[in-house]
Structures are given as structure tokens and as C-alpha cells.
Design a protein around this motif. Sequence first.
Motif, PDB file in Angstrom:
ATOM      1  N   UNK A  36       0.834  -1.203   0.000  1.00 16.60           N
ATOM      2  CA  UNK A  36       0.000   0.000   0.000  1.00 16.60           C
ATOM      3  C   UNK A  36       0.872   1.258   0.000  1.00 16.60           C
ATOM      4  N   UNK A  37       1.832   1.315   0.925  1.00 14.90           N
ATOM      5  CA  UNK A  37       2.684   2.494   1.022  1.00 14.90           C
ATOM      6  C   UNK A  37       3.610   2.639  -0.177  1.00 14.90           C
ATOM      7  N   UNK A  38       3.964   1.525  -0.788  1.00  9.43           N
ATOM      8  CA  UNK A  38       4.860   1.582  -1.919  1.00  9.43           C
ATOM      9  C   UNK A  38       4.194   1.970  -3.215  1.00  9.43           C
ATOM     10  N   UNK A  39       2.919   1.736  -3.337  1.00  9.90           N
ATOM     11  CA  UNK A  39       2.213   2.025  -4.587  1.00  9.90           C
ATOM     12  C   UNK A  39       1.433   3.336  -4.528  1.00  9.90           C
ATOM     13  N   UNK A  40       0.556   3.474  -3.562  1.00  7.69           N
ATOM     14  CA  UNK A  40      -0.279   4.680  -3.465  1.00  7.69           C
ATOM     15  C   UNK A  40      -0.575   4.969  -2.004  1.00  7.69           C
ATOM     16  N   UNK A  41       0.355   5.626  -1.293  1.00  2.92           N
ATOM     17  CA  UNK A  41       0.172   5.867   0.142  1.00  2.92           C
ATOM     18  C   UNK A  41      -0.874   6.947   0.407  1.00  2.92           C
ATOM     19  N   UNK A  42      -1.389   7.015   1.624  1.00  8.55           N
ATOM     20  CA  UNK A  42      -2.325   8.088   1.982  1.00  8.55           C
ATOM     21  C   UNK A  42      -1.654   9.459   1.906  1.00  8.55           C
ATOM     22  N   UNK A  43      -2.464  10.499   1.685  1.00  7.20           N
ATOM     23  CA  UNK A  43      -1.957  11.853   1.581  1.00  7.20           C
ATOM     24  C   UNK A  43      -3.045  12.830   2.014  1.00  7.20           C
ATOM     25  N   UNK A  44      -2.633  14.071   2.274  1.00  6.62           N
ATOM     26  CA  UNK A  44      -3.585  15.114   2.678  1.00  6.62           C
ATOM     27  C   UNK A  44      -4.413  15.542   1.467  1.00  6.62           C
ATOM     28  N   UNK A  45      -5.705  15.698   1.682  1.00  6.85           N
ATOM     29  CA  UNK A  45      -6.602  16.092   0.601  1.00  6.85           C
ATOM     30  C   UNK A  45      -7.554  17.162   1.112  1.00  6.85           C
TER      31      UNK A  45
END
Length: 418
Positions: free
Chosen positions: A274-283
Amino acid sequence: MDIIYSNWKTAGAVQNSTVIDVAISEESYNLYNAVYAVAHALHDLLLHQAEFQGLGGVKRLVHFPWKTPQSLCSESCGRGFRKVHVEGKAICCFDCIPCSENEISNETIDMEQCLRCADNQYANMQRIHCIKKRVAFLSNEDTLGMILTFLSLGFSGLTVSVLGVFLKHRDTPVVKANNRTLSYILLISLILCFLCSLLFIGHPNPATCILQHTVFGTVFTVALSTVLAKTVTVALAFRVTSPGRRMRWLLISRAPNFIVPFCTLIQLIFIGIWLGTSPPFIDIDIHSEYEHIIIVCNKGSVTAFYCVLGYLGCLALGSFTLAFLVRNLPDTFNEAKFLTFSMLVFCSVWVTFLPVYQSTKGRSVVVTEVISILASGAGLLGCIFLPKCYVILLRSEKIYSYHSKNKKHFETKMSSEY
């Protein structure tokens, strides 16, 4: 008004005729009437042109209150409204309708199009001003945020107290009954589960966005795998401890304890992908709440998020199934029933969470997640450990009496000191 004017003109003509007959000649009198007729015609022409003023290349009928009947069939549209022409009627006939949501009309009357507010603004109730949206998030200073923070710290403190009771009475039969090590691991993981809900409260930042679901997924995996290991321990203690059983070495070698690191490692692999492909971010969410801009943590890969939740669901379902199968094992110290109830509560919370999570937006999503974390953790703590604390603190004499009479049977069946 026209009649009065006509009568006045006639009366004036008669009076003037009398005076002129005396004062001037007939030629002068005719000249006077001709000039008067031209002036009156010019007056009517100018009045007619004033009634039809040009507006954007289109003739618009203007209402003069002294004219009867009225020239307009519709009143002017004020601020906050726009006009819509009525089919089949004159161009001067139109309806006034309020501006749509987040649109205003505040500069002129009879606007045909409302002006849309910017994305970081919203229209006031009168639809005449755009107001800047306020930034919002689940703050621990808000009432709801304070309540959730208090519950998180309260459950954490309660779990620490239970851990203290188990450490103080670690040599009692109740504590030893189902593997003290697993009980300690489960209590510590529950403390972390309650505390991880604090990561969802407060202003999001890149660190908290990444830690929210990675910590949540890890600590709940440890908790559920510990419950699974405890359930396996109970099953093995009653099913494979008879002399001559080949699988007896599993219980003696504490093999169920290895369930915890093995299951946790699998979850860590999911989280790593998950972190390597598309990690969480501020939106930024500008649409969920009308007057606010919501600062949220975007989960990045929704598929990875549901994989983490799905793995937790598999662990919970496996623990519930196994605990249900061994729930009727005969012994005072059998906790299979408590494990069954705890897994039933856990599964019920998260089955309810999914549809609610899908139907909520904005800050309600975060609130739903925090409540689900606290409710599921409280279910594990209450169903598994509170009955044991009751026995340890209030029924200890009865337990010691039972243990002294059945010491050999207890040590064979339930002691976790293998």
C-alpha cells in the motif's frame, strides 16, 4: 390624466380664443394654433420615446407610475433572483426565480444569469454575497472531538488497569488458564488500538495520514491474531492433550504463540505494498459541507485499504468460527464463550461500519472510523477480560477452592505454562 389634459387644452383654447379675438388678428391667431399643435405633437413623441429605452440593443418597456394602465406585466427582479422569460408572452413578461445553490446576483436588477461563487466560497442565504469558506477538520477542541478523545483515553486507562490486575495476580489460576503471554500481548495491543484513534483527531498532516491506517491495521492484526491464538490454545487443551496424541507437541512447544507474528507479517506485507504504490496523503474536500473546506486524509489506494480491512475480517471470522465450535467445552475456566462473544461484537461493528462509511462524507467519515475503532476495541476488552477481573477481584476464594480440589485436572487441561 389624458382626459384632464384634453379638457384643459379645450378650455384653454376657448379662453385664448376670446382673448386673442380682442388682442390680435386672425392671421396671428392661426399661427398661434399651428405652433401650439406642433409643440403638442413633439411632446407626445418625446414621451413615447422615453417609454421605450434601449437596454443592450433590446427595447424595454419602462413603467411610469402616472400612466394608466401600467406598461409592464412583471415586476423587476431584485438581488438574489434572476429572470426567466415566459413562453408565449411578450418579452416584457418574465418570472423571477432564486439563484441556484452557491450562486448570487448582487450588482443589477433583472439579471438573466446568476454569478457562481468560487470553490473556496459559498453564497449566503439571500444569494447576494459570496462568503469565504472556513477550514474544518475533526478537532479535539470541538465537542465531538473532545468526547472521542475522552473515550479513547478512558478506554486506554481502563485497559492499563486491567493489565495491572493481571500482572499483580499473574500466579492465579484465572490468569494462568489461557496463556499469560497471549493475555499480556492482547492487552497491550488493545491499549495501542484505543490510542491509535487519536491519530484521526486533530489537523491532518503527512505523518498522521500515513500512520492512521498503517498503525490501525497493524495493532488490530496483533489483537485479532492473539485472540485466534488463544482460541487455538483452548481447543488444543481439550482436544489433543490425551496421552499418545501426535499433536500434543504443538501445545507443549507453545506453537499457538507463533500465530501472532505470522499473521502480523502478512498484514505488514499488505501495508508495505500500500505504502509503496499509493500511500495516503492530505486532501481537501470542498463539496461535502456547504460552509466549510474539509481537510482530510485521502487513503490513496482504496483497493489496498479494503485489502487491509478484508484481512482483519478474515482473522475475526476465523477466530469466531473456531471459538463457536469449542464454546461448550466443560470447565469453569473455559473462556471459549467469551472469545465467541468478543468476536461476534467485533464482526458486528465492522459489518455495520462498511455501509455507514460508504454513505458518509466529510468529517463524518473520520467520526465513523474512530467510533468503530473504539467500539470494536471495547468489545474485545469487555467480553474477554472484564469477566476475569470480576472473578479475580471478587470471587477469588471460590476459584482457589475449586483449584485446590481439581488441581491435577486443571493443570492437565487448562494451564498455559506448558
